[in-house]
Design an enzyme around this catalytic site. Structure first.
Site, PDB file in Angstrom:
ATOM      1  N   HIS A 165       0.825  -1.225   0.000  1.00 29.75           N
ATOM      2  CA  HIS A 165       0.000   0.000   0.000  1.00 29.75           C
ATOM      3  C   HIS A 165       0.853   1.266   0.000  1.00 29.75           C
ATOM      4  O   HIS A 165       0.308   2.366  -0.178  1.00 29.75           O
ATOM      5  CB  HIS A 165      -0.901   0.022   1.243  1.00 29.75           C
ATOM      6  N   HIS A 582      -6.411 -49.357 -24.628  1.00 37.44           N
ATOM      7  CA  HIS A 582      -7.448 -49.792 -25.577  1.00 37.44           C
ATOM      8  C   HIS A 582      -8.006 -51.167 -25.233  1.00 37.44           C
ATOM      9  O   HIS A 582      -9.079 -51.531 -25.729  1.00 37.44           O
ATOM     10  CB  HIS A 582      -6.884 -49.846 -27.000  1.00 37.44           C
TER      11      HIS A 582
END
Length: 1428
Positions: A165, A582
């Site tokens: 800040h 697969h």
């Protein structure tokens, strides 16, 4: 002059592109040290006039200590702290600012310091502040320099005061010099860093950092903060999303304002996935700096957010994927010391490369508020970045950006700011609730400890599976090339190899028996038979070794998973072939014989009892086999990213499309991301991760991650046709590694370019090892077809996954009109900084029109045609109050006397712009003064407040103004006070009610302090003691442990778990003195001593040891150290050097145990107390061993939040304490006792006094009266106030006379004292609760349980668990028969637990021969409704 196309083509004809150049350079990129910088002097900076000021020294001292407690600091490389030079500060701050702070250096006048502080917003100045601010800035700069120069890989700066800040010419918000901005400026100006990303997750917007780099393209600033449309500090218009930078820096300032409180992990995760990760990927920073405020953490009153400490570790790990892990985390805010300390420590663990801890709370749907924030931000920056193309232009759901700013900015800044009591705080009740939540998070957050970082499987025998024609892309060299590349990159020495073995038939449970038997037959087939069998399958070749190799592949995949799940390794890689994804359950398919990944997943599900496994399949071909095997199983989430080409790419199945989502219970747990075209690269795959894989994975919260790692999407693969780089595979691996506490197995599937496969898997291995990696190739926008694929998947799956809620059409209006006002009075507000938003603010008309004569009310006036025309023209903004509100009943109290009408703000004494709370009639200042009314709402939950300025009423709960008849009385009182006349009355009457709630919390201790029980442990000697005040007599501070007397007066104040050395005093008296290390006598004593080959010639004739018992006793009496005693025993043992090395070590360990000179001070746990009591005298606890105790808790299904009945007799309250520990602070435990008083010894030992509210204790006699039980006990008393004698029905006692005295329950002979009225009232109250709601479980621990079982079982709800323990089997067999015949229970089991201990020594672990029974017997089952 422009070149012709022909000239361009000719000039590029022979251009050579080295696709693996970056990959080769990464060979030397190895995980480095983590730096840490801190300085205890920074604790000197504190507020002299307000002890409660939240920016306090504990913000740095406690996190440092927490990191040290975890052993993290010693694992880091300390970066020296230093003061920043004035030249460095001047790079971003003005000389006047520096000089002003320098003038306060050493200034002792508190009044002057407070006066100077009051000139700045939220600032205090201490005499040491100037030096500490320089120290914080200089330390941060040097940390960044160390990272950029490669002295450390990453680092953490624990510095204060904070900085983000602090503006160029003004102190602000606890900050003096902007530490992070100064370090970033130093990096880009002096260290040749071209791109710095600053991620600011502090809950307050770092406006100063934004200002300092607003037009600088070298710095990307991203800030996440609480905003509430400008109502939250720092209340700036330029903190909104549409402030995106200016000039060349346009787009490099990204504000993510949160407009609601209570944001959780899932909200911040959505911000990371939708904005931060995509932007960082495209920006490709060379350095990442985190402005790490921890005030969004749960428990922090500044933020009122709910981010858990563990999630900071996850955010940090995500950021470490960027900038080659050059990440600096610099402390900013954070004001709940406990959550701050935990967050800092867990952040540092991530920087050190430890796996992210499991997130305790399941992700829910991201809030609608954060959805609006994310879409607002995307709408403002999407034209500056390629990565924001997912929101369609014509979607079904439309979103209009909402960039309203509600804060009313004053005409000028105040002359002074408050310096005391100018911050929010929590109420006592809220603090208790939050402490309980933080306790739970700390207790439940576990840290995984593993032996090795990475394991791998490889066996060259798998190369025997090869195509007879030797021209198949699935060739043996695939795994060999990866293994060789691992060796070339020096990775093999950093991994542990699992034992290779074939899978057995039982482990292939993912396949049916026919397929398994058929594959086992191929070993003996002829070549012609093999050829015919291969032709039956799609794209499969076979030889005689194929089944053996496939079994090895599956077995090695299983071994990698087992190694991970048993914590022998954090993660693993299986270099196996043939591939598997697969293969269907009943046939080989697509180069695959057994489905390795599915087989490994099934192993994890069944052998380790997992409930959530994530399988990510990035093979270029869809893993049809995995999908089909788990299509209806919600325990496995399968995500596949593959080429589909509208069904034209292998395996050419319609179920490979995005529309296949699973079925039955598995619906939604099958996700296909199907590419319809070639050329997909890092851009597309990482986009799929950000948009789908990561959001869903975090919502799913897997316990294990399996990657079906086909590498045929890599650039150059002959089958894939895509362009994923090794760096891309590395990035995807890094992103997945934050899940499942790092439990991740990468299993090789496809990939047929040997160079691409070897480099890609090597990058995957380096990612798993924590090495820094070069960035993926992000050189273009996402392909349109890929965007369509991602959108299609999102559309289908957003109904199943709440995290996928951001696929909406954003409508960006041609002119963004920002609603500035919260009332008609505030029409001319303007931004409070010089930064322009590019938005022209509408101006208010000079005069408001006169109301028409027909208008009689305010509502009619603002809705009149004249006013509406001004609104439509953009000249007037009107706010319509709600006519009703759900909070009116509970939050409007009757109007008290008029004292509140003249009050100033209760916090800051401001006289202007005050509001009155209509619940408690306290007065606080408004939002644009100091915001204390808003803080009051947050702290108390009071929702409605009345403005002293315009007599309007605002509801925080509805986020709206309210105009309702019930508000008239309060408004009228204020109106009369302001104007002296009654307020016009157009409403009805008023009615109100009050309500309040409260919450208890669980007490948790961390330090040794008076009044608590602790457990002293000295090897096998264990004792529980109560810590007394140090001011007591010397005798009160002495503890007898074995035959030694120990003075423990100096243990107070140390952390529970600390170790103390026993310093000899006199005779057998010792003093416990803190130490941080325990000497291992084995290395000290055995150094330089030879050993024999075997023990065959050894025998014990009691002449080997030359020292007599008296001489050894004298050594101890003289205070000789344990090491010296054992040394002398060894030196005087004639046969010692003839023993084997193993026997010598065993001898030394045995002597070390005898003369051990350290004690541990531990927090008592049920395990330790049970073991201690059992060792002392098992009969006192009915032989209730720890293993049996654990079974009782499990069989009775004891859990937090439940209501349980426990009958316990003659076991010192051990069972009740165990149940209370498990239940925690939420739930109820009803304890029935049969003696003269409740057994509570173990409850006291466990320090459970703070949760005694969950325990309700009453005698069996009282319960019997309340239940009107058929007397299985005879009441022999004539008067209920006299002593009662309870005796068991003779028919129930079928135990032989020999054991009668032992087995008759203490309940039978116990004497009941005179019954007090309170005991009877407590029993009645508990009985009423039990009648109103049946119980969740029953536990009985007694010698003779049978008479109790049936009556007590009736108190349980159906389908509830119970467990009955007795040290003898006969009473339980009788109870078993009674239950069986009663029909009140199902699944009855009667068991006995046998325990076998193991001897664990270095390189030698084996079970002891003897097993031990004698732990009693357990009858357990489940209640049911009789005859149903």
């Amino acid at each position: 002059m422009k070149k012709s196309k022909a000239a361009k083509k000719k000039s590029n004809a022979f251009q050579f592109v080295d696709h693996y150049g970056k990959a080769r350079e990464a060979k030397d990129f190895v995980k480095g040290k983590t730096g840490i910088v801190y300085d205890e002097r920074m604790a000197e900076h504190l507020c002299l006039w307000d002890d409660s000021y939240p920016e306090k020294p504990e913000r740095i001292t406690h996190p440092i200590k927490r990191c040290s407690d975890f052993g993290l600091v010693k694992r880091c490389q300390r970066v020296p702290s230093r003061f920043a030079s004035e030249e460095e500060i001047l790079s971003l701050h003005t000389p006047d600012l520096i000089n002003l702070l320098r003038e306060t250096d050493g200034l002792k006048d508190e009044a002057i310091l407070e006066t100077i502080s009051s000139k700045f917003d939220a600032i205090f100045i201490h005499p040491s502040t100037f030096k500490m601010a320089l120290l914080a800035a200089g330390s941060t700069i040097d940390l960044i320099s160390s990272i950029v120069k490669g002295e450390v890989m990453n680092g953490m700066g624990l510095v204060r005061p904070p900085g983000h800040h602090a503006m160029t010419n003004e102190f602000c918000g606890y900050c003096f010099f902007n530490n992070v901005a100064l370090a970033a400026k130093h990096a880009i100006d002096n260290l040749d860093v071209k791109r710095v990303a600053i991620i600011d997750w502090d809950v307050h917007h770092g406006q100063s950092t934004q200002y300092m780099f607003y037009d600088d393209q070298r710095v990307l600033y991203i800030s996440i903060y609480r905003y509430e449309h400008g109502l939250f500090w720092p209340n700036l218009r330029e903190s909104n999303s549409d402030y995106v930078g200016s000039g060349v820096g346009t787009g490099k300032n990204i504000n993510i304002p949160l407009n609601d409180i209570g944001m959780k992990n899932e909200d911040f995760a959505a911000i990371f996935f939708q904005i931060i990760l995509p932007v960082l990927t495209e920006y490709n920073p060379e350095l990442v700096i985190v402005s790490a405020g921890y005030d969004a953490a749960i428990g922090c009153f500044e933020g009122n957010m709910e981010i858990t400490p563990a999630f900071y570790a996850h955010m940090t790990s995500m950021l470490m994927a960027f900038a080659k892990a050059k990440v600096a985390v610099v402390l900013e805010g954070g004001y709940c010391i406990r959550s701050l300390s935990e967050g800092v420590a867990l952040t540092l663990r991530s920087l050190l490369g430890d796996p992210c801890p499991k997130l305790i709370d399941i992700f829910k749907e991201p809030s609608d508020s954060v959805k609006e924030t994310i879409l607002n931000t995307i709408s403002c920056v999407k034209f500056h970045w390629n990565c924001f193309n997912y929101q369609p232009c014509d979607g079904d759901e439309k979103f209009i950006p909402n960039l309203q700013f509600l804060h009313v900015i004053p005409d000028k800044s105040p002359e002074s700011y408050p310096t005391r009591d100018c911050y929010p705080s929590h109420s006592d009740e809220e603090l208790k609730r939050l402490d309980h939540t933080i306790d739970r998070l700390i207790l439940c957050t576990t840290f995984r400890k593993v032996d090795e970082k990475l394991c791998f499987a490889y066996d060259k025998e798998m190369m025997k599976h090869k195509c007879p024609t030797n021209d198949h892309p699935e060739r043996p060299e695939r795994i060999l090339s990866i293994y060789n590349k691992f060796n070339d990159f020096n990775l093999l020495d950093r991994m542990v190899k699992v034992t290779s073995r074939p899978a057995c038939k039982e482990e292939l449970r993912a396949h049916n028996s026919n397929h398994i038997e058929k594959m086992h037959e191929i070993n003996t087939m002829t070549s012609e038979q093999l050829k015919r069998l291969s032709c039956q399958y799609s794209s499969v070749y076979l030889n005689n070794a194929s089944n053996d190799c496939a079994l090895l592949a599956a077995g090695n995949a299983i071994e990698v998973v087992k190694c991970i799940m048993s914590d022998k390794a954090q993660c693993g890689i299986a270099l196996i072939r043939p591939p598997g994804h697969h293969a269907e359950s009943d046939e080989a398919h697509g180069f695959c014989i057994y489905n390795n990944t599915a087989v490994a997943a099934q192993c994890a599900l069944e052998e380790f009892g997992l409930n959530r496994i994530l399988i990510v399949d990035w093979d270029i071909h869809h893993g049809n086999g995995i999908q089909n095997m788990f299509y209806d199983d919600k325990r496995v989430l399968y995500i596949s990213i593959h080429r589909y080409d509208n069904g034209g790419f292998f395996p050419c199945l319609s179920e490979s499309n995005y529309s296949a989502v699973g079925e039955g219970k598995g619906k939604g747990f099958n996700i296909n991301i199907a590419w319809n075209g070639s050329g997909m690269g890092d851009v597309e795959y990482i986009a799929a991760f950000h948009q789908i894989v990561l959001p869903v994975a975090y919502e799913f919260n897997p316990e294990l991650v399996l990657v079906a790692s086909g590498l045929d999407a890599a650039r150059g693969d002959p089958l894939g046709g895509c362009r994923v780089t090794p760096e891309g595979y590395g990035r995807m691996t890094q992103l997945l590694s934050t899940l499942a506490e790092g439990r991740m197995a990468v299993i090789l599937e496809g990939g047929y370019n040997l160079e691409a496969v070897s480099y890609s898997m090597t990058f995957i291995a380096k990612a798993l090892l924590g090495d820094p990696l070069p960035p993926p190739v992000i050189d273009r926008a996402l392909k349109n077809s890929a965007n369509d694929s991602i959108r299609n998947t999102l559309k289908v799956h957003k109904q199943y996954w709440k995290s996928l809620k951001f696929l909406v059409s954003i409508e960006v209006p041609e002119i963004d009109l920002i609603a500035e006002a919260a009332s008609i009075m505030s029409l001319t507000s303007s931004p409070a900084s010089s930064i322009s938003s590019g938005v022209e603010y509408p101006k208010a008309p000079e005069t408001a029109p006169e109301p028409p004569s027909s208008v009689t009310t305010y509502q009619e006036y603002v809705q009149s045609s004249e006013i509406q025309s001004l609104v439509e023209a953009g000249q007037l903004f009107a706010v319509y109050p709600k006519s009703d509100c759900e909070h009116l009943e509970a939050h409007v109290s009757p109007v008290p006397n008029g004292d509140w009408l003249d009050k100033k703000c209760c916090f800051c004494s401001e006289p202007v712009e005050n509001w009155t709370c209509l619940k408690c009639y306290s007065v606080f200042c408004g939002r644009h003064v100091n915001g204390h009314m808003l803080e009051h709402n947050i702290i108390t939950g009071h929702q409605l407040s009345l403005s002293h300025y315009d007599i309007s009423v605002w509801c925080y709960g509805c986020d709206s103004y309210i105009d309702n008849p019930r508000l008239y009385c309060a408004k009228n009182e204020l109106h009369k006070h302001k104007f002296g006349i009654e307020m016009p009355f157009t409403y009805g009457s008023l009615s109100l009610e009050n309500a309040s709630t409260s919450q208890a919390l669980l007490f948790k201790m961390d330090y040794i302090k008076p009044g608590i029980y602790v457990l002293l442990r000295r090897k096998n000697l264990v004792k529980v003691i109560k810590i007394e005040e140090k001011k007591g007599s010397a005798k009160e501070r002495q503890v007898q442990l074995g035959r030694d007397t120990i003075d423990i007066s100096d243990v107070l104040g140390y952390k529970i778990g600390s170790i103390f050395k026993l310093v000899h005093q006199k005779g057998r008296n010792f003093k416990a003195v803190f130490t941080d290390r325990v000497s291992d006598l084995t290395d000290v004593v055995l150094e330089g001593i030879g050993s024999g080959e075997d023990n065959q010639s050894q025998w014990d004739d009691n002449t080997s040891q030359k020292l007599s018992h008296q001489e050894i006793a004298q050594l101890r009496k003289e205070g000789t150290s344990a090491a010296d005693i054992v040394k002398q025993l060894v030196e005087n043992n004639a046969a010692f050097e003839l023993k084997t090395g193993f026997s010598q070590e065993k001898y030394v360990k045995k002597k070390e145990e005898k003369y051990f000179e350290y004690i541990e001070v531990l927090r008592p746990s049920i395990r330790l107390i049970a073991q201690m009591l059992y060792a002392q005298n098992p009969l006192k606890i009915l032989n209730l061993r720890i293993d049996m105790l654990s079974q009782i808790l499990t069989r009775a299904n004891i859990r937090s939040g439940g209501r349980y009945l426990v009958f316990e007799n003659s076991s010192l309250g051990l069972m009740t304490a165990a149940i209370m520990e498990r239940v925690g602070s939420v739930g109820t435990v009803y304890q029935i006792h049969g003696g003269s008083g409740a057994p509570n010894q173990c409850i006291e030992y466990m320090n459970l006094s703070e949760v005694r509210h969950i325990l309700k204790t009453f005698s069996f006699v009282n319960l019997k009266k309340l239940m009107n039980m058929k007397p299985c006990f005879e009441d022999t008393s004539e008067d209920s106030t006299e002593t009662e004698q309870i005796s068991m029905d003779d028919e129930k006692l079928r135990i032989g006379e020999k054991r009668k005295l032992e087995e008759i329950n203490d309940l039978e002979t116990a004497k009941k004292p005179k019954m007090s009225i309170k005991n009877w009232e407590d029993a009645c109250s508990a009985w009423k609760e039990i009648q109103e709601m049946p119980l969740d479980g029953l536990v009985i621990v007694t010698r003779q349980p049978e008479p109790l079982v049936l009556p007590l079982l009736k108190l349980l709800a159906p389908s509830r668990s119970f467990a009955i323990f007795s040290p003898h089997i006969e009473p339980l067999t009788s109870s078993y028969s009674s239950l069986k015949s009663s029909g009140m229970a199902l699944n009855l089991r009667l068991s006995e637990t046998w325990m076998r201990e193991y001897q664990v020594l270095p390189n030698r672990t084996h079970p002891e021969i003897n097993m031990s029974g004698g732990g009693g017997y357990l009858l357990y089952g489940t209640t049911c409704i009789k005859n149903v």
